[in-house]
Design a protein around this motif. Structure first.
Motif, short mmCIF file in Angstrom:
data_model
loop_
_atom_site.label_atom_id
_atom_site.label_comp_id
_atom_site.label_asym_id
_atom_site.label_seq_id
_atom_site.Cartn_x
_atom_site.Cartn_y
_atom_site.Cartn_z
N TRP A 69 106.64 83.90 51.83
CA TRP A 69 105.34 83.59 52.43
C TRP A 69 104.91 82.17 52.09
N ILE A 70 105.13 81.77 50.84
CA ILE A 70 104.81 80.40 50.45
C ILE A 70 105.68 79.41 51.21
N ARG A 71 106.95 79.75 51.38
CA ARG A 71 107.86 78.88 52.11
C ARG A 71 107.44 78.75 53.58
N PHE A 72 107.04 79.88 54.16
CA PHE A 72 106.61 79.85 55.57
C PHE A 72 105.37 78.98 55.74
N ARG A 73 104.43 79.11 54.83
CA ARG A 73 103.20 78.31 54.93
C ARG A 73 103.47 76.83 54.71
N ALA A 109 113.66 78.63 63.96
CA ALA A 109 113.32 77.50 63.09
C ALA A 109 113.16 77.93 61.63
N VAL A 110 112.69 79.15 61.41
CA VAL A 110 112.46 79.62 60.04
C VAL A 110 113.74 79.59 59.22
N GLY A 155 110.89 90.01 57.03
CA GLY A 155 109.64 90.75 56.87
C GLY A 155 108.42 89.86 57.01
N VAL A 156 108.46 88.70 56.37
CA VAL A 156 107.34 87.76 56.48
C VAL A 156 107.19 87.28 57.92
N LEU A 157 108.31 86.94 58.54
CA LEU A 157 108.27 86.46 59.93
C LEU A 157 107.69 87.53 60.85
#
Length: 294
Positions: A40-44, A113-114, A143-145
């Motif tokens: 989640w931190i990486r996605f943000r 892209a993720v 899961g986060v995506l």
């Protein structure tokens, strides 16, 4: 005296080494919740992501609202005549085919892209070095995506539906979620986002190249469904398994006013198609990451 000192030093070094080994052995493995928090931190931290999702949401809502405005302008003050199938029309202008195509393209690109970004920069090596269980890492990323894109889909479909029905309500042509078939149409539009994002995620893990992943995602989401029609049983079965065809069936709130093909899709089959694509994409990504070198 020298021998004694050497022996003592050796013993001390052995004790330190043993303590380090014991500490390493008892070091707890990262829990799946920790992986989710890290992803989640990486996605943000992906700088373009808020702009992409924000601008995409505005464009999608604007496209749907423009369709609702057109219907509003071509509906009489007394509302649509009885038996005109206005329920299906009201739902269709809340989330149009054009907006569905745009959503599929945006979600598929975000999903690719993720994962492709990490392979391009080489950060995936650091990630797998810190957490050797690659499948757990890929499941956490997926899961986060899925959660983020589901929230995005709910926001876009919910706002579009609310604004469109508020406008059509002035012509007595609005509908509510309680009307038959409306809820699964709105839910189908919301679910389209995470499904396409996970498809892009799986293809990105397989291809590992930004441009090639986007092209492959477009081929799978857009060109592949166009290769099959619904005039023959076997071809219809494959067509119904495609994400866009499944969404189109879910969007039919009133199928009685729609020209149906010889072998029409079902609501249950469309939901199963969504689930199948999502699960298969995640499992394929986890299997590829586990077997292939980074």
């Amino acid at each position: 005296m020298t021998t004694s000192t050497t022996t003592g030093s050796t013993a001390t070094g052995s004790t330190a080494t043993g303590s380090a080994a014991t500490g390493a052995a008892t070091d707890p493995r990262p829990r799946f919740g920790d992986l989710l928090a890290a992803e989640w931190i990486r996605f943000r931290s992906l700088r373009p992501m808020p702009w992409v999702l924000g601008a995409g949401a505005l464009v999608l809502v604007a496209v749907n609202l423009n369709a609702a405005r057109y219907t509003y302008q071509h509906t009489g003050p007394d509302g649509p005549p009885p038996g005109s199938g206005y329920v299906g029309v009201a739902v269709n202008v809340s989330f149009t085919g054009m907006s569905a195509n745009l959503l599929m393209l945006l979600a598929g690109g975000v999903g690719a892209a993720v994962i492709v970004g990490e392979y391009t920069t080489g950060m995936i090596r650091t990630t797998f070095a810190a957490v050797p269980d690659r499948r757990a890492v890929l499941l956490a990323k997926a899961g986060v995506l899925a959660v983020v894109m589901l929230g995005f889909g709910v926001l876009v479909s919910g706002v579009s539906f609310g604004l469109a029905q508020a406008l059509l309500g002035r012509r007595h042509a609005g509908v509510s979620l309680a009307d038959p078939g409306v809820l699964h149409a709105v839910a189908g539009a919301a679910a389209l986002a995470p499904v396409c994002a996970l498809i892009g995620f799986g293809l990105g893990t397989l291809v590992r190249h930004a441009a090639a992943s986007v092209v492959t995602t477009v081929l799978v989401l857009f060109l592949l469904p166009a290769s099959f029609n619904e005039d023959h049983r076997w071809s219809a079965a494959i067509a119904h398994a495609m994400p866009f065809t499944a969404w189109r069936r879910l969007a039919e709130a009133d199928p009685t006013h729609v020209l149906q093909p010889p072998y029409p899709a079902t609501v249950t089959g469309s939901w199963l198609a969504f689930a199948g694509w999502a699960v298969a994409s995640v499992l394929a990504a986890a299997a590829v990451a586990h077997r292939r070198d980074v």
